[in-house]
Design a protein around this motif. Structure first.
Motif, PDB file in Angstrom:
ATOM      1  N   GLY A 107      -2.199   7.955  38.847  1.00  0.00           N
ATOM      2  CA  GLY A 107      -1.124   7.548  37.961  1.00  0.00           C
ATOM      3  C   GLY A 107      -0.292   6.453  38.592  1.00  0.00           C
ATOM      4  N   LEU A 108       0.316   5.617  37.750  1.00  0.00           N
ATOM      5  CA  LEU A 108       1.246   4.585  38.197  1.00  0.00           C
ATOM      6  C   LEU A 108       2.552   4.771  37.433  1.00  0.00           C
ATOM      7  CD1 LEU A 108      -1.071   1.407  38.171  1.00  0.00           C
ATOM      8  CD2 LEU A 108      -0.709   3.026  40.028  1.00  0.00           C
ATOM      9  N   TRP A 109       3.625   5.000  38.150  1.00  0.00           N
ATOM     10  CA  TRP A 109       4.991   5.131  37.630  1.00  0.00           C
ATOM     11  C   TRP A 109       5.198   6.492  36.954  1.00  0.00           C
ATOM     12  CZ3 TRP A 109       9.297   3.877  39.228  1.00  0.00           C
ATOM     13  CH2 TRP A 109      10.441   3.832  38.439  1.00  0.00           C
ATOM     14  N   ARG A 150      -0.154  -2.246  40.395  1.00  0.00           N
ATOM     15  CA  ARG A 150      -1.543  -2.489  40.010  1.00  0.00           C
ATOM     16  C   ARG A 150      -2.238  -3.351  41.062  1.00  0.00           C
ATOM     17  NH1 ARG A 150      -1.924  -5.532  35.427  1.00  0.00           N
ATOM     18  NH2 ARG A 150      -3.986  -4.696  34.947  1.00  0.00           N
ATOM     19  N   GLY A 151      -1.500  -4.292  41.631  1.00  0.00           N
ATOM     20  CA  GLY A 151      -2.060  -5.103  42.713  1.00  0.00           C
ATOM     21  C   GLY A 151      -2.431  -4.258  43.917  1.00  0.00           C
ATOM     22  N   LEU A 152      -1.611  -3.258  44.235  1.00  0.00           N
ATOM     23  CA  LEU A 152      -1.927  -2.361  45.344  1.00  0.00           C
ATOM     24  C   LEU A 152      -3.201  -1.568  45.057  1.00  0.00           C
ATOM     25  CD1 LEU A 152       1.615  -0.944  46.268  1.00  0.00           C
ATOM     26  CD2 LEU A 152       0.369  -2.828  47.346  1.00  0.00           C
ATOM     27  N   GLU A 153      -3.401  -1.180  43.796  1.00  0.00           N
ATOM     28  CA  GLU A 153      -4.625  -0.461  43.437  1.00  0.00           C
ATOM     29  C   GLU A 153      -5.841  -1.371  43.558  1.00  0.00           C
ATOM     30  OE1 GLU A 153      -4.901   2.783  42.876  1.00  0.00           O
ATOM     31  OE2 GLU A 153      -2.750   2.960  43.226  1.00  0.00           O
ATOM     32  N   LEU A 154      -5.694  -2.635  43.199  1.00  0.00           N
ATOM     33  CA  LEU A 154      -6.807  -3.578  43.375  1.00  0.00           C
ATOM     34  C   LEU A 154      -7.184  -3.707  44.840  1.00  0.00           C
ATOM     35  CD1 LEU A 154      -5.846  -6.442  40.884  1.00  0.00           C
ATOM     36  CD2 LEU A 154      -7.837  -4.949  40.720  1.00  0.00           C
ATOM     37  N   GLY A 209      -8.188  -4.513  32.936  1.00  0.00           N
ATOM     38  CA  GLY A 209      -6.824  -4.129  33.254  1.00  0.00           C
ATOM     39  C   GLY A 209      -5.880  -4.340  32.091  1.00  0.00           C
ATOM     40  N   GLN A 210      -5.233  -3.255  31.641  1.00  0.00           N
ATOM     41  CA  GLN A 210      -4.272  -3.340  30.542  1.00  0.00           C
ATOM     42  C   GLN A 210      -4.882  -4.083  29.351  1.00  0.00           C
ATOM     43  OE1 GLN A 210      -0.889  -1.955  30.661  1.00  0.00           O
ATOM     44  NE2 GLN A 210      -1.984  -0.876  32.285  1.00  0.00           N
ATOM     45  N   TRP A 261      -4.932   4.944  36.148  1.00  0.00           N
ATOM     46  CA  TRP A 261      -5.849   3.991  36.792  1.00  0.00           C
ATOM     47  C   TRP A 261      -7.122   4.762  37.132  1.00  0.00           C
ATOM     48  CZ3 TRP A 261      -5.160  -1.242  38.395  1.00  0.00           C
ATOM     49  CH2 TRP A 261      -6.161  -1.735  39.233  1.00  0.00           C
ATOM     50  N   MET A 262      -8.239   4.381  36.504  1.00  0.00           N
ATOM     51  CA  MET A 262      -9.492   5.116  36.651  1.00  0.00           C
ATOM     52  C   MET A 262     -10.556   4.256  37.325  1.00  0.00           C
ATOM     53  SD  MET A 262     -11.834   6.849  33.618  1.00  0.00           S
ATOM     54  CE  MET A 262     -12.392   5.247  32.988  1.00  0.00           C
TER      55      MET A 262
END
Length: 283
Positions: A200-202, A49-53, A127-128, A244-245
């Motif tokens: 998607g993540l994971w 999620r940090g990489l997406e940020l 987030g989440q 992740w949108m």
């Protein structure tokens, strides 16, 4: 004779077999993620999620977070996005005493951003968080995000994917409604946004016999499968644990009635299965 006695009484050296590496440690090392601690799917997800940020625009003037658990959260956003001003909206946690000077804390629910003026935000991030909300707050959050964002501002949301959590019988006691990626896109459109990115993540694909890949097991398959599952997730949000949108505010007026209808429809569809997913020890 004494020398022979000493030699025979000396314990024999036993060559110890080298310890087998822990498969989880090995998987993280081979994926280049050896520094992540502890080594489990949840710290991995936080890293992803940090990489997406980091993919988001950097140094934005006005960053709004809906759902911010403490000082660590503001520091995390600062390290990934470096916004010049960060406003957090949180109702269920106390305001930290050591909040950074460039941050503001508003005590309110996700569906009520009345402390923010129209068109002030460059980006709203949740987030989440939306999976913890009841339908009226989810609808309010989306409609309020449209109001407080500037023209062309971004709405960024990530959340567990019901298409994966349901078949996997994955359960979080505080979750109310986990949307599918398609539901999230349709509801964002009704709220006046165009989705510009859906990742998607994971990756948790189903096998040929329909069995879902375990969410929490990072060592399913070959030793390098962890790296592969990370890579494959980006283009497969429907088969990933988390979607992740990123959506952009448009000139379209939000259809509030349609937003509420879509959220309630997803809730009615998901809630019975969500309740039945709760299990007690013993059966």
């Amino acid at each position: 004779r004494d020398s022979v006695h000493r030699l025979l009484s000396r314990p024999a050296k036993v060559s110890e077999a080298p310890a087998k590496p822990d498969p989880v440690d090995l998987a993280f090392e081979q994926a280049g993620l050896g520094s992540i601690e502890p080594k489990n799917v949840y710290t991995l997800l936080h890293h992803l999620r940090g990489l997406e940020l980091e993919r988001l625009p950097q140094g934005l003037h006005y960053f709004v977070s809906v759902g911010c658990a403490g000082t660590w959260y503001f520091e995390w956003i600062a390290s990934k996005c470096a916004p010049r001003r960060h406003v957090g909206i949180e109702f269920y946690a106390p305001m930290p005493h050591d909040l950074p000077a460039d941050c503001e804390w508003i005590c309110n629910t996700a569906g009520n951003m009345s402390d923010l003026s129209n068109g002030v935000g460059d980006l709203v991030f949740s987030g989440q968080n939306i999976e913890h909300l009841w339908p009226h707050d989810i609808s309010g959050f989306l409609l309020e995000s449209k109001r407080v964002l500037k023209a062309g501002g971004l709405l960024v949301v990530d959340s567990p994917n019901r298409l994966v959590t349901g078949p996997s019988q994955w359960h979080h006691t505080e979750h109310i409604l986990e949307f599918t990626p398609d539901e999230a896109v349709e509801i964002a459109g009704a709220a006046g946004f165009d989705v510009v990115s859906l990742r998607g993540l994971w990756h948790c694909p189903r096998s040929s016999d329909g069995v879902a890949t375990p969410i929490e097991d990072v060592c399913v398959g070959p030793a390098d499968s962890l790296r592969q599952r990370i890579q494959d997730a980006g283009s497969a949000p429907n088969e990933s644990f988390v979607w992740w949108m990123v959506a952009r505010k448009t000139d379209r007026a939000p259809d509030a009635g349609r937003v509420r209808e879509l959220v309630l429809s997803a809730f009615r569809k998901a809630w019975p299965a969500r309740v039945h997913r709760s299990r007690l020890a013993g059966g």
